[in-house]
Scaffold this active site. Structure first.
Site, PDB file in Angstrom:
ATOM      1  N   ASP A   1      92.505  87.341  56.033  1.00 38.84           N
ATOM      2  CA  ASP A   1      93.676  86.726  56.052  1.00 38.84           C
ATOM      3  C   ASP A   1      94.344  86.282  54.875  1.00 38.84           C
ATOM      4  OD1 ASP A   1      95.324  84.635  56.612  1.00 38.84           O
ATOM      5  OD2 ASP A   1      93.332  82.810  57.028  1.00 38.84           O
TER       6      ASP A   1
ATOM      7  N   GLU B   1      96.495 100.469  29.357  1.00 38.35           N
ATOM      8  CA  GLU B   1      94.728 100.756  30.358  1.00 38.35           C
ATOM      9  C   GLU B   1      94.917 101.894  31.241  1.00 38.35           C
ATOM     10  OE1 GLU B   1      93.899  96.409  31.377  1.00 38.35           O
ATOM     11  OE2 GLU B   1      93.228  98.140  32.392  1.00 38.35           O
TER      12      GLU B   1
ATOM     13  N   CYS C   1      94.657  93.585  29.214  1.00 38.69           N
ATOM     14  CA  CYS C   1      95.957  93.650  29.809  1.00 38.69           C
ATOM     15  C   CYS C   1      96.905  92.846  28.277  1.00 38.69           C
ATOM     16  CB  CYS C   1      96.194  92.047  29.979  1.00 38.69           C
ATOM     17  SG  CYS C   1      95.792  93.061  32.050  1.00 38.69           S
TER      18      CYS C   1
ATOM     19  N   THR D   1      96.786  93.035  43.673  1.00 35.79           N
ATOM     20  CA  THR D   1      97.585  92.847  42.173  1.00 35.79           C
ATOM     21  C   THR D   1      97.407  93.761  41.569  1.00 35.79           C
ATOM     22  OG1 THR D   1      95.404  91.872  41.404  1.00 35.79           O
ATOM     23  CG2 THR D   1      97.150  89.957  42.153  1.00 35.79           C
TER      24      THR D   1
ATOM     25  N   THR E   1      85.988  85.746  34.924  1.00 32.47           N
ATOM     26  CA  THR E   1      86.974  86.335  34.617  1.00 32.47           C
ATOM     27  C   THR E   1      88.613  84.769  34.124  1.00 32.47           C
ATOM     28  OG1 THR E   1      88.382  86.669  36.662  1.00 32.47           O
ATOM     29  CG2 THR E   1      87.372  88.193  35.355  1.00 32.47           C
TER      30      THR E   1
ATOM     31  N   HIS F   1     100.005  84.709  30.104  1.00 27.96           N
ATOM     32  CA  HIS F   1      99.878  86.669  30.976  1.00 27.96           C
ATOM     33  C   HIS F   1     100.082  86.021  32.397  1.00 27.96           C
ATOM     34  CE1 HIS F   1      97.877  89.997  31.984  1.00 27.96           C
ATOM     35  NE2 HIS F   1      96.939  89.405  32.017  1.00 27.96           N
TER      36      HIS F   1
ATOM     37  N   LYS G   1      98.164  82.310  40.386  1.00 31.01           N
ATOM     38  CA  LYS G   1      97.523  80.693  40.178  1.00 31.01           C
ATOM     39  C   LYS G   1      97.050  80.565  38.462  1.00 31.01           C
ATOM     40  CE  LYS G   1      93.275  81.155  41.849  1.00 31.01           C
ATOM     41  NZ  LYS G   1      92.296  81.172  42.712  1.00 31.01           N
TER      42      LYS G   1
ATOM     43  N   ARG H   1      98.298  77.342  36.147  1.00 29.57           N
ATOM     44  CA  ARG H   1      96.951  76.029  35.940  1.00 29.57           C
ATOM     45  C   ARG H   1      97.465  76.194  34.322  1.00 29.57           C
ATOM     46  NH1 ARG H   1      91.335  77.513  39.009  1.00 29.57           N
ATOM     47  NH2 ARG H   1      92.743  77.248  41.481  1.00 29.57           N
TER      48      ARG H   1
ATOM     49  N   ASN I   1     100.013  92.752  39.633  1.00 31.42           N
ATOM     50  CA  ASN I   1      99.380  92.527  37.330  1.00 31.42           C
ATOM     51  C   ASN I   1      99.960  93.711  36.975  1.00 31.42           C
ATOM     52  OD1 ASN I   1      98.795  92.166  34.846  1.00 31.42           O
ATOM     53  ND2 ASN I   1      96.684  91.633  35.542  1.00 31.42           N
TER      54      ASN I   1
ATOM     55  N   SER J   1      92.007  90.800  28.505  1.00 27.79           N
ATOM     56  CA  SER J   1      89.935  90.561  28.475  1.00 27.79           C
ATOM     57  C   SER J   1      89.598  91.549  27.698  1.00 27.79           C
ATOM     58  CB  SER J   1      89.467  91.455  30.223  1.00 27.79           C
ATOM     59  OG  SER J   1      90.404  90.565  30.907  1.00 27.79           O
TER      60      SER J   1
END
Lengths: 136, 375
Positions: free
Chosen positions: B28, B109, B141, B182, B230, B263, B268, B272, B295, B325
């Site tokens: 969806d 990367e 990243c 992304t 993550t 970053h 989302k 946050r 991203n 990461s």
């Protein structure tokens, strides 16, 4: 293109470095002898990378490689546009036109230099970078 | 004070919408968009890679007439004297500033070679000559900001008059992986110098730990990740700790900053983290690009910074925190100077790339990312 040949052409491929004669004639690719007055001792000249599409064709068949090497980038890119670009300074060159659908390219379009991959000699070979053009 | 002298950014022309990817996998699209807070992502053409992206960024950064006399900016103390550059056989250089760049560090990367630097391709394409040092950076990243810290150290130590650093990526994602929505392409580079800064770097520091949240093994085409792992122990722990540490060192509070860039692996996470750190939506507005371009990995946080620099006013203060990461965050406390005004008038703005776009359907996307090929 053999690796040494590609290496020798890096100034022209990366930065549109041609040549200029004492008589004022400009040439691309660089020349040993002036195409106008036949003098020698030409100096490097870097073109600004702005031009117009003089004519173009659309490549719809994957390129074959007479040297039997993988030519990954153009083979994966079909259909793509090859154009003859007249630089603002005068000389003409042949180059791929990117960032445009084949049906959108027109003779007379203004284009600018971009730096892109030209060829990959298979997964193990050298990556050849150089000039292409895109619509302004 | 040392800081950013000029900057350049780039995002490829092609885009794919969340709806197009979701329709292939029976998802969806509204749920995906709500979950990731992303609309579409930038896709590289077949002939684009981290090197070509970095070159376009670097050429954009050099296409400005700054500063008035770079040679006066401490070139005598450099280990890579510019005097020998002027003996180059080339009759003209694309920019005078290029002659005084003594270090090039590109983070990615997706470096095109496993062995052979991206930095030499960039150096040749912008005409820096041969009197420079380079090495490629890799830290998921945050490779771009790690490169910027090294460039700043080179400049502050006097080993380089100017240094060019940044990040560029053509991020990979396996078909069907949530990352496919992304993983995007783009980059930004910055020319760092001791004087003539358009944006002074007041402080920079890092917060780093050994956290295996996302990785790509040698010879593997696509990365792997720890799913929900993550989030809290990886992104949030590092971004929040690094940002708090920076504000402690700088003696600042969230309200001291006009622009904040975090970053952005999706829309989302940074929203946050910003809420937990006490930053407002207005502070985040200029630096939040992921909903429109995806991203861009090593380019993600610093493309946000580039957009801030394109639009910031003198005297404004900027906070940047990257995340890579593996894992770590680099934070920067930056003050915009009066010098930015004439540079902004010359720089090619990031919005010119974000605004021009051609949408791909899923098969065309697969062709661009080399998942399918004409026989």
């Amino acid at each position: 293109m053999a690796v040494p040949k590609f290496w020798r052409q890096i100034p022209a491929l990366y930065n549109l470095e041609g040549s200029v004669c004492g008589c004022g004639a400009l040439a691309f690719p660089p020349r040993e002898v002036c195409p106008k007055c036949h003098a020698v001792g030409l100096k490097p000249h870097r073109f600004r990378g702005k031009g117009t599409v003089e004519t173009f064709t659309i490549i719809r068949t994957p390129t074959t490689d007479p040297e039997g090497e993988n030519i990954e980038v153009p083979a994966r890119s079909i259909p793509y546009v090859m154009g003859i670009i007249r630089l603002e300074e005068g000389p003409r060159l042949t180059a791929q036109i990117v960032d445009a659908r084949p049906e959108d390219v027109r003779i007379g379009d203004r284009v600018e230099l971009v730096f892109r991959k030209l060829l990959e000699k298979g997964p193990k070979g050298v990556i050849q970078y150089g000039y292409k053009f895109r619509p302004v | 004070m040392a800081g950013i002298i000029s900057w350049g950014s780039y995002v490829p022309r092609y885009r794919i919408k969340v709806e197009e990817i979701a329709s292939v996998w029976g998802m969806d699209p509204e749920k995906v968009k709500a979950g990731l807070r992303i609309q579409e992502k930038a896709v590289p053409d077949i002939d684009e890679d981290a090197a070509t992206i970095a070159v376009e960024c670097a050429r954009n950064a050099l296409a400005v007439d700054v500063p008035s006399d770079p040679a006066s900016a401490d070139s005598s103390s450099s280990s890579f004297p510019s005097s020998s550059v002027s003996s180059s056989s080339s009759s003209s250089l694309p920019s005078p500033l290029a002659e005084h760049i003594h270090a090039i560090y590109i983070g990615s990367e997706s470096h095109p070679y496993a062995v052979k630097p991206t930095g030499t391709i960039v150096g040749e394409a912008i005409g820096v000559g041969n009197d420079y040092t380079t090495a490629d950076f890799e830290f998921a990243c945050k490779a771009g900001t790690a490169a910027m810290q090294a460039a700043l150290a080179m400049v502050r130590s006097g080993m380089a008059t100017f240094a060019l650093a940044g990040g560029a990526d053509t991020a990979q994602a396996a078909p069907g992986d949530p990352l496919e929505y992304t993983a995007a392409a783009g980059g930004a580079v910055f020319i760092i110098g001791k004087d003539h800064a358009v944006a002074e770097i007041n402080h920079t520091l890092s917060f780093t730990s050994d956290t295996p949240d996302f990785w790509r093994r040698a010879h593997e085409r696509y990365p792997s990740h720890g799913g929900p792992f993550t989030g809290e122990p990886a992104y949030f722990r590092h971004v929040i700790a690094s940002t708090k540490k920076l504000m402690h060192v700088a003696g600042t509070t969230p309200s001291d900053y006009d622009h904040v860039v975090l970053h952005q692996p999706n829309g989302k996470f940074p929203a946050r983290a910003a809420a937990r750190l006490g930053f407002t939506r207005e502070q985040m507005a200029l630096g939040m690009l992921v909903p429109l371009i995806g991203n861009t990995y090593s380019g993600a946080a610093i493309l946000g910074l580039a957009n801030v620099l394109d639009n910031a006013r003198p005297g404004q203060r900027v906070l940047l925190t990257s995340y890579g990461s593996g894992a770590g965050s680099d934070s920067f406390d930056i003050t915009i100077t009066d010098r930015i005004v004439p540079v902004q008038k010359q720089i090619r703005p990031l919005q010119s790339y974000i605004g021009r776009k051609t949408y791909l359907d899923y098969p065309a996307y697969l062709q661009k990312v080399r998942a399918i090929q004409h026989t």
